[in-house]
Write an enzyme that holds these catalytic residues in place. Structure first.
Site, PDB file in Angstrom:
ATOM      1  N   ASN A 101      36.219 -38.242  15.168  1.00 54.49           N
ATOM      2  CA  ASN A 101      36.495 -38.937  13.573  1.00 54.49           C
ATOM      3  C   ASN A 101      38.405 -38.983  13.228  1.00 54.49           C
ATOM      4  O   ASN A 101      37.695 -39.391  11.901  1.00 54.49           O
ATOM      5  CB  ASN A 101      36.966 -37.516  12.996  1.00 54.49           C
ATOM      6  CG  ASN A 101      35.067 -36.989  13.097  1.00 54.49           C
ATOM      7  OD1 ASN A 101      34.132 -37.296  14.105  1.00 54.49           O
ATOM      8  ND2 ASN A 101      34.327 -35.384  12.547  1.00 54.49           N
TER       9      ASN A 101
ATOM     10  N   TYR B 240      32.630 -33.628  27.595  1.00 47.11           N
ATOM     11  CA  TYR B 240      32.083 -33.802  26.749  1.00 47.11           C
ATOM     12  C   TYR B 240      31.993 -35.527  27.222  1.00 47.11           C
ATOM     13  O   TYR B 240      31.107 -36.375  27.321  1.00 47.11           O
ATOM     14  CB  TYR B 240      33.326 -34.837  25.596  1.00 47.11           C
ATOM     15  CG  TYR B 240      33.502 -33.525  24.556  1.00 47.11           C
ATOM     16  CD1 TYR B 240      32.164 -32.877  23.491  1.00 47.11           C
ATOM     17  CD2 TYR B 240      34.440 -33.274  24.662  1.00 47.11           C
ATOM     18  CE1 TYR B 240      32.373 -32.724  22.671  1.00 47.11           C
ATOM     19  CE2 TYR B 240      34.678 -32.131  22.848  1.00 47.11           C
ATOM     20  CZ  TYR B 240      33.695 -31.848  22.644  1.00 47.11           C
ATOM     21  OH  TYR B 240      33.922 -30.868  21.196  1.00 47.11           O
TER      22      TYR B 240
ATOM     23  N   ASN C 124      31.723 -42.515  13.239  1.00 54.06           N
ATOM     24  CA  ASN C 124      32.702 -41.524  12.485  1.00 54.06           C
ATOM     25  C   ASN C 124      33.899 -42.341  13.213  1.00 54.06           C
ATOM     26  O   ASN C 124      34.859 -42.595  12.636  1.00 54.06           O
ATOM     27  CB  ASN C 124      33.278 -40.432  12.665  1.00 54.06           C
ATOM     28  CG  ASN C 124      32.025 -39.284  11.902  1.00 54.06           C
ATOM     29  OD1 ASN C 124      31.521 -40.362  10.476  1.00 54.06           O
ATOM     30  ND2 ASN C 124      31.509 -37.844  12.202  1.00 54.06           N
TER      31      ASN C 124
ATOM     32  N   HIS D  99      27.889 -39.789  23.716  1.00 57.87           N
ATOM     33  CA  HIS D  99      28.485 -40.596  22.802  1.00 57.87           C
ATOM     34  C   HIS D  99      30.050 -40.971  22.858  1.00 57.87           C
ATOM     35  O   HIS D  99      30.988 -41.428  23.025  1.00 57.87           O
ATOM     36  CB  HIS D  99      29.285 -39.550  21.284  1.00 57.87           C
ATOM     37  CG  HIS D  99      29.132 -39.706  19.967  1.00 57.87           C
ATOM     38  ND1 HIS D  99      28.957 -40.626  19.174  1.00 57.87           N
ATOM     39  CD2 HIS D  99      30.281 -38.757  19.068  1.00 57.87           C
ATOM     40  CE1 HIS D  99      29.059 -40.529  17.949  1.00 57.87           C
ATOM     41  NE2 HIS D  99      30.028 -38.871  18.062  1.00 57.87           N
TER      42      HIS D  99
END
Length: 196
Positions: A75, A20, A121, A25
């Site tokens: 989240n 990631y 989120n 993000h």
């Protein structure tokens, strides 16, 4: 401005894991890493929260920052944020979330205190865990996905080669914005950076 009111909690929002690291993000993690470098601080696993944390001061004897990268995935970011805010006795008004923002064109930075989460989120989890939306957000514009691409896929994809040409400069500027919020306040920072 003195440090009489205590430290600030600067939360870089992102997802842990090498896969990631370059995602849109994860721009919050990128800004947190840069700030740690500026403060001469190193991230380490925090004993009280599912997060990596680093501490340092802006300048000599300046305001103290507690930098946080939650390790819970986006989240569930709120849990570690609350744990660290409680550990350091930091009120929500001195919490700054640094995050990607679909509704702002790529390269633009915006600061606001409170408001909605815009479907993010990480922010939603923070608001729920903190019990308030009244914390500062440094919003890093990533723009809307091209064509019909699903926004969820878009935020979890890496910056384009064209975007990467400016990324280092923009992450640096976002770190400047965080420092400005801490040393000058939200409104002066808005006046300084929103026209740029």
């Amino acid at each position: 401005m003195t440090d009489e009111a205590g430290p600030w909690l600067v939360v870089g929002l992102g997802n842990p894991g090498r896969e990631y690291a370059g995602n849109r993000h994860n721009v919050g993690f990128m800004v947190a890493d840069l700030l740690a470098g500026r403060l001469g601080a190193k991230f380490g696993r925090h004993k009280r929260a599912m997060a990596e944390a680093a501490e340092g001061r802006i300048g000599f004897g300046g305001p103290k920052l507690v930098l946080v990268k939650p390790l819970t995935y986006m989240n569930l970011s709120g849990g570690p944020v609350v744990a660290l805010a409680q550990f350091h006795k930091i009120p929500p008004g001195r919490v700054i979330a640094v995050h990607d923002e679909l509704d702002i064109p790529y390269g633009q930075l915006r600061v606001k205190c409170g408001g909605g989460e815009g479907g993010h989120n990480g922010l939603r989890s923070m608001s729920k865990s903190l019990g308030t939306k009244d914390y500062v957000r440094v919003r890093f514009g990533i723009g809307r996905p091209p064509g019909r691409q699903d926004p969820a896929d878009y935020v979890l994809s890496d910056f384009s080669s064209l975007e990467r040409k400016e990324l280092e400069f923009l992450v640096d500027r976002a770190a400047d914005v965080v420092e400005s919020v801490v040393t000058r306040g939200v409104e002066p920072t808005q006046n300084l950076y929103h026209g740029a």
